[in-house]
Design a protein around this motif. Structure first.
Motif, PDB file in Angstrom:
ATOM      1  N   PRO A 109      40.811  31.544  52.818  1.00  0.00           N
ATOM      2  CA  PRO A 109      40.355  32.833  52.293  1.00  0.00           C
ATOM      3  C   PRO A 109      38.948  33.150  52.795  1.00  0.00           C
ATOM      4  O   PRO A 109      38.257  32.283  53.352  1.00  0.00           O
ATOM      5  CB  PRO A 109      40.390  32.632  50.780  1.00  0.00           C
ATOM      6  N   VAL A 110      38.531  34.386  52.579  1.00  0.00           N
ATOM      7  CA  VAL A 110      37.272  34.872  53.152  1.00  0.00           C
ATOM      8  C   VAL A 110      36.415  35.510  52.066  1.00  0.00           C
ATOM      9  O   VAL A 110      36.913  36.295  51.247  1.00  0.00           O
ATOM     10  CB  VAL A 110      37.551  35.911  54.263  1.00  0.00           C
ATOM     11  N   LEU A 111      35.145  35.176  52.084  1.00  0.00           N
ATOM     12  CA  LEU A 111      34.153  35.851  51.244  1.00  0.00           C
ATOM     13  C   LEU A 111      33.427  36.857  52.133  1.00  0.00           C
ATOM     14  O   LEU A 111      32.789  36.482  53.114  1.00  0.00           O
ATOM     15  CB  LEU A 111      33.156  34.856  50.660  1.00  0.00           C
TER      16      LEU A 111
ATOM     17  N   TRP B 280      37.268  37.303  48.506  1.00  0.00           N
ATOM     18  CA  TRP B 280      36.347  37.914  47.557  1.00  0.00           C
ATOM     19  C   TRP B 280      35.514  38.959  48.281  1.00  0.00           C
ATOM     20  O   TRP B 280      34.990  38.714  49.371  1.00  0.00           O
ATOM     21  CB  TRP B 280      35.429  36.854  46.949  1.00  0.00           C
ATOM     22  N   VAL B 281      35.390  40.141  47.681  1.00  0.00           N
ATOM     23  CA  VAL B 281      34.629  41.239  48.249  1.00  0.00           C
ATOM     24  C   VAL B 281      33.431  41.498  47.349  1.00  0.00           C
ATOM     25  O   VAL B 281      33.609  41.768  46.153  1.00  0.00           O
ATOM     26  CB  VAL B 281      35.494  42.512  48.382  1.00  0.00           C
ATOM     27  N   VAL B 282      32.228  41.404  47.905  1.00  0.00           N
ATOM     28  CA  VAL B 282      31.010  41.487  47.098  1.00  0.00           C
ATOM     29  C   VAL B 282      30.057  42.526  47.655  1.00  0.00           C
ATOM     30  O   VAL B 282      30.198  42.992  48.790  1.00  0.00           O
ATOM     31  CB  VAL B 282      30.304  40.113  47.033  1.00  0.00           C
ATOM     32  N   GLU B 283      29.076  42.891  46.849  1.00  0.00           N
ATOM     33  CA  GLU B 283      28.035  43.804  47.301  1.00  0.00           C
ATOM     34  C   GLU B 283      27.221  43.162  48.423  1.00  0.00           C
ATOM     35  O   GLU B 283      27.004  41.943  48.424  1.00  0.00           O
ATOM     36  CB  GLU B 283      27.112  44.162  46.136  1.00  0.00           C
ATOM     37  N   PRO B 284      26.741  43.966  49.388  1.00  0.00           N
ATOM     38  CA  PRO B 284      25.959  43.418  50.507  1.00  0.00           C
ATOM     39  C   PRO B 284      24.512  43.142  50.094  1.00  0.00           C
ATOM     40  O   PRO B 284      23.582  43.848  50.494  1.00  0.00           O
ATOM     41  CB  PRO B 284      26.044  44.526  51.565  1.00  0.00           C
ATOM     42  N   SER B 285      24.329  42.125  49.299  1.00  0.00           N
ATOM     43  CA  SER B 285      22.997  41.775  48.794  1.00  0.00           C
ATOM     44  C   SER B 285      22.960  40.279  48.519  1.00  0.00           C
ATOM     45  O   SER B 285      23.995  39.614  48.455  1.00  0.00           O
ATOM     46  CB  SER B 285      22.701  42.539  47.498  1.00  0.00           C
ATOM     47  N   VAL B 286      21.758  39.765  48.313  1.00  0.00           N
ATOM     48  CA  VAL B 286      21.611  38.350  47.970  1.00  0.00           C
ATOM     49  C   VAL B 286      22.310  38.060  46.650  1.00  0.00           C
ATOM     50  O   VAL B 286      23.021  37.051  46.505  1.00  0.00           O
ATOM     51  CB  VAL B 286      20.119  37.965  47.915  1.00  0.00           C
TER      52      VAL B 286
END
Length: 391
Positions: A312-314, A336-342
């Motif tokens: 899978p890919v984060l 998992w798809v996340v906001e482009p931030s730390v």
């Protein structure tokens, strides 16, 4: 069916998976029984050009007279059903579209980047997403900032090519958008929706997946648009070893930063640039792939390869990444798809470290349904039939 594939390969130092994609596509189409005529040029040829040739190359993005002459001869001799265009800079130029149409040959173009409106093809400059040239008749901001190869002079030539050929690109018979995000971009560019088909790239099937590995792997260019700085900062929020290991493969302008990070933490392993077989081994040794992009990444080949290996890919929620992972499809999200931030990456790392093994099967299923060669090649042949007279 007879198809000409037109593509200008980037020099080896250029970060792009297009060459691999085009080579694989040629093989897959031939395997499906099509006659494929490659019309390929390589930017590596620049070093061998005479002084006169290099002077002519300066304006080749606008017309490329030699390429048009050679393509015309090929089209007359072979009478293909379709011209399929990939990258055209610098040796081919968008004029290949007009050349094909003069010979009555329909044109399909796969869109790998946003260079129809952006000189560097990324919509990214100075560490941030940039749309300063989008919608403009002439990409003056890109010229001022030297966005094409860091040169204002070369940027001016490229901007002129884009301005001259806006109508040329819009005359393409069928656009292949790798993701719905790219299809939306083409509509904003002025292409009618009915002339756009979403068809992703594929990757060869590596065979039955190996057991899930441990930790995370990043494979790609070490540069600001790829999110390396944010990834390392997010990783540093956790105690050494608490997430498993982080293996980084690749090279680029942020190499020194990555090397330093690897000396400071025992759970970071930097391998540098590696041959294909070592990259594959690094992906299989991990439990998940990381795509911390800070730009609208289109469809990274390494991510398709990870899914093929049941990894899978984060990824961040920019560009084509949500489509890549099947985000929003119940039970089909292969990562998992996340906001482009730390903050987004830090939260995603924790979640991925806990769930990676459980999503292995979903990742492989996503590959088989969407990116397997037989699926994608069938879609491409239907696109060719849709613009040609071949039943």
């Amino acid at each position: 069916m007879k198809v000409v594939i037109a593509h200008n390969r980037y020099v080896s130092a250029q970060p792009s998976g297009e060459n691999t994609v085009v080579d694989a596509e040629i093989g897959q189409l031939r395997g499906a029984g099509l006659t494929v005529l490659p019309f390929l040029r390589s930017s590596d040829e620049i070093a061998d050009l005479s002084t006169v040739g290099k002077l002519a190359l300066a304006v080749s993005p606008i017309y490329a007279a030699r390429a048009q002459k050679e393509l015309s001869a090929l089209l007359r001799a072979e009478r293909p059903d379709v011209l399929h265009v990939h990258n055209v800079y610098p040796f081919l130029s968008p004029a290949v579209v007009n050349t094909a149409h003069r010979h009555g040959v329909p044109v399909v173009q796969t869109i790998h980047n946003v260079r129809h409106e952006c000189l560097n093809g990324l919509f990214f400059r100075d560490g941030r997403i940039c749309h300063d040239c989008a919608g403009k008749r002439f990409d003056l901001p890109g010229v001022v900032h030297g966005c094409y190869r860091g040169s204002r002079a070369q940027s001016a030539i490229m901007a002129t090519s884009l301005a001259v050929h806006k109508g040329t690109w819009r005359s393409v018979d069928r656009f292949v958008a790798l993701t719905p995000w790219m299809a939306d971009y083409l509509v904003r560019f002025g292409v009618a929706p009915e002339r756009i088909v979403v068809k992703p790239n594929s990757s060869p099937d590596p065979g039955p997946p190996t057991p899930t590995g441990d930790g995370f792997v990043y494979v790609g260019r070490l540069s600001s648009e790829k999110g390396i700085e944010q990834l390392l900062e997010a990783w540093n929020r956790y105690p050494v070893g608490s997430l498993g290991g982080l293996t980084l493969v690749g090279d680029g302008p942020l190499r020194a930063m990555v090397e330093q990070a690897a000396t400071l933490r025992a759970d970071i392993n930097y391998l540098g640039r590696q041959p294909r077989e070592h990259v594959d081994a690094a992906v299989r040794a991990a439990s998940a792939l990381l795509l911390p992009s800070m730009w609208d990444d289109i469809l990274p080949t390494v991510a398709i390869e990870a899914l093929a290996n049941a990894r899978p890919v984060l990824a961040t929620n920019l560009g084509g990444m949500p489509f890549l992972l099947g985000h929003g499809e119940p039970g089909q999200t292969a990562g998992w798809v996340v906001e482009p931030s730390v903050d987004g990456l830090a939260a995603g790392l924790r979640q991925a470290s806990e769930e990676a093994q459980s999503l292995s099967g979903v990742a492989r299923a996503r590959y088989e349904s969407t990116f397997a060669p037989e699926v994608v090649t069938g879609q491409l042949i239907e696109i060719y039939k849709g613009v040609s007279r071949v039943p």
